[in-house]
Design an enzyme around this catalytic site. Sequence first.
Site, PDB file in Angstrom:
ATOM      1  N   SER A  53     -51.270   4.616 -68.322  1.00 25.41           N
ATOM      2  CA  SER A  53     -51.823   3.756 -67.401  1.00 25.41           C
ATOM      3  C   SER A  53     -53.156   3.054 -67.910  1.00 25.41           C
ATOM      4  O   SER A  53     -53.484   1.948 -67.324  1.00 25.41           O
ATOM      5  CB  SER A  53     -52.052   4.169 -65.969  1.00 25.41           C
ATOM      6  OG  SER A  53     -53.214   5.319 -66.027  1.00 25.41           O
ATOM      7  N   LYS A 170     -59.108   5.434 -64.341  1.00 23.27           N
ATOM      8  CA  LYS A 170     -58.980   4.037 -64.221  1.00 23.27           C
ATOM      9  C   LYS A 170     -60.300   3.066 -64.581  1.00 23.27           C
ATOM     10  O   LYS A 170     -61.407   3.873 -64.552  1.00 23.27           O
ATOM     11  CB  LYS A 170     -58.496   3.674 -62.778  1.00 23.27           C
ATOM     12  CG  LYS A 170     -57.245   4.447 -62.391  1.00 23.27           C
ATOM     13  CD  LYS A 170     -56.214   4.229 -63.114  1.00 23.27           C
ATOM     14  CE  LYS A 170     -54.758   4.900 -62.599  1.00 23.27           C
ATOM     15  NZ  LYS A 170     -53.747   4.869 -63.347  1.00 23.27           N
TER      16      LYS A 170
END
Length: 402
Positions: A53, A170
């Site tokens: 990701s 993230k």
Amino acid sequence: MNWKFWQKENKDTKPKKKKSKSREWVDAILFAVIAATIIRVFFIEAYTIPTGSMERSLLVGDFLFVSKVNYGPRVPMTPVAFPFAHHTMPVTGTKAYWDGIQWKYRRLPGLSDIKRNDVVVFNYPQGDTVALEAQDADYYKMVRSEGWEAVNKHYTIVSRPVDKRENYIKRCIGIAGDTVSMKNGLVSVNGKPEKLKNTGNFTYEVTFKTPNVNFGIFQEMGFSMREGDPEISQLSATSYSFTGSEIMMEDVKKLDFVQSVKELTQPEGYQERDIFPFDPKKNWNVDNFGPIVIPKKGMTVQLDSASMPFYERSIRIYEGNKLEKSGNGWLINGKPATSYTFKMDYYWMMGDNRHNSLDSRYWGFVPEDHIVGKALFIWMSYDTNGSFFSKIRWNRLLKGIN
């Protein structure tokens, strides 16, 4: 003269009993566990990257050191837990913690606040409820798809405290009080476009002048062709979907057999069901959404049909209020309310691999009590598709994270 006659027997002069080897080992292990636990909780901890990701900023197989000091160490909220296990014991599969004792959220002073573009480790906000037989799936997405009764009938459902939810990593796109939106794959923060990092991945449509192409050249350029997770897939006889960074795609454009390269995004107005805030009235998708105002401590919002899809979960789950619909209004903790003032700061997190990231676009805000720490540098990296020693990525060792 015999001076020993006048000396009183002193217990301290007696020879101390020597510790057994087993006792020495137990003491050493106990000290090591306590010291390591203190370091992990309050100073620095090692993490690994399990998914793509954040590619190409972070790769699968990267091992990171994450600082707890930068944003301030979070005092354990579930203090009774097995050392070095997160939420599940590695062999038995049972809980690695006891939630009979729960402490309120507290954080020690840190070196700085979270800034935009920081790479942050945090507890997965929607990890409060988990279907044990499908832990990789999002429980709330399963409920939206299959219905509450079906999910709770066929799966073992458990709840997890904040600090025992899955760890995610993230990039912080927006901080408390910011307004975020996205159009045609480009994020804007407070009305200012924020270009994707050069190390981030996006999806492109590449059209060739001929169907006869040697794809080995793309592997040499760094594109993965591994089975099950290729970064190049066929769309038509001469068109292919490429997942790569902007720099890589600039090199693709220069190839004489390439006719065109364009970003591949969802059309504006197309609705994706699983995009936050899951409001059927909004035609939002992974590339087009917003504007969304990120809650800030002390910020007050009106409780109405426009605001509640965004803030209902934060008020009820993250800030621990009993929230009920009452006629045309709302009750908070049993009392009528027309507005709510937030108690915490929140953040908007997104992966650098924009079309392969489960992030705030799918589950919304990250509360401050879910923040674990700041990613500092990569201490080890290896290609998971090969043997350990032959696949070490030497150029990534001790590399800082930007």
